[in-house]
Design a protein around this motif. Structure first.
Motif, PDB file in Angstrom:
ATOM      1  N   GLN A 128     -65.858 -15.105  -3.195  1.00 57.82           N
ATOM      2  CA  GLN A 128     -67.113 -14.673  -3.815  1.00 57.82           C
ATOM      3  C   GLN A 128     -67.413 -13.206  -3.520  1.00 57.82           C
ATOM      4  OE1 GLN A 128     -69.920 -17.466  -2.206  1.00 57.82           O
ATOM      5  NE2 GLN A 128     -69.416 -19.082  -3.694  1.00 57.82           N
ATOM      6  N   GLN A 129     -67.225 -12.795  -2.278  1.00 55.31           N
ATOM      7  CA  GLN A 129     -67.547 -11.418  -1.904  1.00 55.31           C
ATOM      8  C   GLN A 129     -66.601 -10.419  -2.562  1.00 55.31           C
ATOM      9  OE1 GLN A 129     -70.265 -10.409  -0.214  1.00 55.31           O
ATOM     10  NE2 GLN A 129     -70.844 -12.568  -0.323  1.00 55.31           N
ATOM     11  N   THR A 148     -63.957 -19.627   0.565  1.00 56.66           N
ATOM     12  CA  THR A 148     -64.898 -19.588  -0.565  1.00 56.66           C
ATOM     13  C   THR A 148     -65.761 -18.334  -0.506  1.00 56.66           C
ATOM     14  OG1 THR A 148     -64.976 -22.008  -0.653  1.00 56.66           O
ATOM     15  CG2 THR A 148     -66.792 -20.802  -1.695  1.00 56.66           C
ATOM     16  N   ASN A 149     -66.229 -18.010   0.691  1.00 61.61           N
ATOM     17  CA  ASN A 149     -67.053 -16.822   0.869  1.00 61.61           C
ATOM     18  C   ASN A 149     -66.265 -15.554   0.564  1.00 61.61           C
ATOM     19  OD1 ASN A 149     -69.282 -15.309   1.450  1.00 61.61           O
ATOM     20  ND2 ASN A 149     -69.405 -15.863   3.604  1.00 61.61           N
ATOM     21  N   ARG A 199     -67.427  -9.771  -6.328  1.00 60.84           N
ATOM     22  CA  ARG A 199     -68.627  -9.052  -6.753  1.00 60.84           C
ATOM     23  C   ARG A 199     -68.259  -7.675  -7.311  1.00 60.84           C
ATOM     24  NH1 ARG A 199     -71.931  -7.255  -3.376  1.00 60.84           N
ATOM     25  NH2 ARG A 199     -70.834  -7.624  -1.403  1.00 60.84           N
TER      26      ARG A 199
END
Length: 707
Positions: A375-376, A371-372, A379
């Protein structure tokens, strides 16, 4: 051949001179005569003599003056003085000035018998002395040359005797160990050098003299086995010790600092990606193998994530590889920032990364990491003046449940990645057993696509477009099909994604352009000379800098004018830096431009206003909602109003019912296509579909041909 010794005899009495000359020649000496001191000095300056014999009395001086002149010339030549005087004082002075011997001339002539023996004696002594001097000079020269040669070699060299006392060392050894001149003397004990190193702090403050001395002695005794040593000056050396016949040791120190740096650099570039500096596939495989081995030994789990960037090819192709490279570097940095220091982030392909997470106690933590990562990566990234954004698709496999060897785990993570990609951007998926079969089908289809063009398995179908105001055919749209040898006729949705991943999009698009124009040329006689041919362009084609030249070549080959070709574009093509210039060039060439599939993507009204197009094509999904009435019809009406407000004509695709047709006509839609009029068929079947169309109520009052 023996060379006769040459003697210079100085005598002003010709008779006496000939007498001595003959006697010496009898003993195989070569004799040159001089009558005065002046002649003698001139001869000596121009010739090398082995012995000089001179009479004491000379016309322009005496023998003592001659000896003084010879001494000033620093000539190492034996001189024998002859004199009738028999004066002891003269003999002493002559010897003091360097004469080798003094012989008195007696009236009986006995000196003639003594002279050859004296000459021979002094010749032998002189030759021995010269040989000794020469030997000493040669030895000194040899030592100097040897020392110079040893000092010039790149290796440090030292010799210790059996009691570990320094016998010799060269300059390179002195430099490596930073030794002052006063400690590199012959006989310096090894302990003295050890104390110096400890005093300077070369080996830390905790090491004792006894410990370091024992280590150094052991190192010297470890003969014929190369070892590595870091010298006080920071250079890394390879040390080899050789036992000497007397029990001592000769040690060489080879500076391998640059070699090790080169080896380390070569190893680094062999195991790392040159762009992102991440580990490459080779290093990943090594670390994965070690992680799996530890998992078997300690019962831990290993997580493996395969990450593919969405839309990266579009950015790379449209903005250039330099922009794509900067984007990849930023993504690599973000991946490193998310994972643990013990994890490995590797780049194994153009836009494909792998994250290895070893020594996991439970696999649930992978959800948080994935998940991280999503998201990263998602960006926005600012590269120069470009604000870029990419998504990611992540596939996850876990050892041991998804495989306990590297190949299987990578394969299953890759299958999970493709499953995530099918869900759209920004998803991750854990491997399941049914994914393996889907992945195999995907690979098989991709491989079959590689052969489909060569085997001529692709087909073109054409669907009629109808003018809703006049009830006549306007033209035809080209639709690609694949006649699969096992699965039958496949629609584009079933193989275009594989064509994109397999790099076939450009080649396939170029074939469609050429083949569609070739088949359309005879159809104009049936459809009418005013009919158009609509062809879909892929994003890769639109971004291809060779697009215009390819279109020109196709038109030249088919003989068609650009005005009868309509190019159908997608919304993504309007949102590129190159969109304005490409669209402008296509319009200048005379091509008709249509925005396809309107209503399926997040269209920007500013883009539509910025890029004037000829027609707006309302997607089938919106047309189907007409039957639902209310708000759904309002969406279609809004799309029609938007197009008309921007000066574009409209065409509805997927029209299947009379209700849809009548509503579209009432709201001013200019054209339509769909099963209500004709399905997509081969070019040979178009005349039959055209005949059937002529019996449709919309067309019954108009001829079905434009001819």
């Amino acid at each position: 051949m023996t060379i006769e010794p040459t003697i210079l005899y100085i005598e002003d009495d010709p008779g006496q001179a000939r007498l001595v000359q003959r006697r010496l020649q009898q003993h195989r000496y070569k004799v040159m005569l001089a009558e005065s001191q002046t002649q003698a000095l001139a001869a000596v300056d121009g010739f090398r003599f082995d012995v000089i014999v001179t009479d004491y009395r000379l016309p322009d001086g005496d023998g003592l003056e001659l000896l003084a002149q010879l001494r000033q010339r620093d000539l190492d030549i034996p001189v024998i003085v002859l004199s009738m005087l028999g004066d002891l004082r003269v003999a002493v002075e002559a010897m003091q000035l360097g004469a080798a011997d003094y012989l008195p001339k007696d009236v009986e002539g006995r000196y003639l018998d003594l002279l050859p023996a004296a000459v021979n004696r002094f010749l032998e002594a002189h030759q021995l002395r010269q040989a000794k001097v020469q030997a000493e000079r040669s030895l000194t020269s040899e030592r100097t040359l040897t020392r110079a040669a040893v000092d010039q070699i790149s290796q440090g060299l030292c010799v210790f005797d059996a009691l570990f006392r320094l016998q010799f060392c060269n300059r390179q050894f002195q430099t490596l160990f930073q030794l002052p001149e006063e400690v590199i003397l012959h006989g310096t004990p090894l302990e003295t050098l050890v104390r110096l190193w400890l005093l300077r702090g070369d080996y830390g403050s905790e090491t004792s003299v006894a410990t370091l001395l024992a280590n150094e002695q052991d190192a010297l005794s470890w003969t014929d086995h190369p070892t590595e040593r870091l010298c006080p000056n920071g250079r890394l050396t390879e040390v080899v010790s050789h036992t000497m016949p007397d029990g001592g040791y000769a040690v060489t120190y080879t500076d391998i600092t640059e070699r090790k740096r080169t080896e380390d650099y070569i190893s680094h570039i062999a195991h790392h990606d040159a762009l992102t500096k991440l580990p490459n596939r080779l290093l990943l495989q090594d670390r994965l193998a070690m992680a799996l081995e530890r998992a078997k030994r300690f019962g831990n789990q290993v997580g493996l994530m395969v990450i593919d960037l969405d839309l990266f090819k579009r950015i790379n192709d449209s903005l250039g590889h330099h922009i794509g490279d900067e984007l990849l570097i930023e993504v690599a940095d973000r991946l490193r920032a998310v994972v643990r220091a013990t994890d490995t982030v590797a780049r194994i392909g153009g836009d494909e990364f792998v994250v290895l997470l070893p020594d996991l106690n439970e696999a649930e933590s992978l959800h948080r990491v994935a998940t991280n990562l999503v998201q990263q990566i998602g960006r926005p990234v600012l590269v120069g003046s470009h604000r870029l954004q990419v998504g990611s698709s992540i596939g996850i496999a876990v050892c041991p449940q998804d495989g306990d060897d590297a190949q299987t785990l990578l394969k299953h993570a890759d299958s999970a990645m493709y499953a995530a990609k099918r869900l759209g951007r920004g998803h991750y998926q854990f491997f399941t057993r049914d994914m393996a079969e889907q992945s195999e089908q995907h690979v098989a289809l991709e491989q079959a696509l590689q052969l489909a063009l060569y085997r001529q398995e692709f087909r073109l179908h054409f669907q009629l477009q109808v003018d809703l105001t006049q009830g006549r055919p306007l033209g035809i749209e080209t639709l690609l099909r694949w006649q699969h040898p096992e699965r039958g006729l496949l629609a584009p949705a079933e193989f275009l994604a594989q064509a994109e991943s397999g790099g076939l999009t450009l080649a396939l698009g170029e074939w469609v352009l050429s083949e569609a124009c070739r088949q359309f040329r005879p159809l104009r006689a049936v459809l009418g000379m005013g009919a158009f041919l609509a062809i879909n362009l892929s994003l890769r084609q639109f971004e291809n800098k060779q697009l215009l030249s390819q279109l020109d070549a196709v038109l030249a080959e088919s003989g068609l004018p650009a005005s009868c070709i309509e190019l159908e574009l997608t919304e993504a093509m309007l949102d590129l830096d190159s969109s304005a210039s490409t669209l402008g060039a296509l319009r200048e060439h005379g091509f008709r431009l249509t925005l396809d599939d309107f209503g399926t993507g997040p269209a920007s009204l500013s883009l539509l206003a910025r890029h004037p197009l000829d027609r707006l094509k309302i997607d089938r999904s919106l047309v189907q909602q007409i039957s639902l009435g209310g708000r759904h019809r309002a969406l279609v009406g809004a799309a029609l109003g938007l197009a008309h407000g921007l000066g574009m004509q409209t065409v509805a695709e997927g029209v299947e019912t009379e209700e849809q047709l009548q509503w579209l006509r009432e709201y001013g839609c200019e054209a339509a296509q769909g099963f209500l009029f004709a399905e997509a068929v081969l070019a040979t079947e178009l005349p039959d579909r055209l005949y059937a169309l002529s019996h449709h109520p919309l067309c019954s009052e108009q001829p079905a041909s434009l001819a």
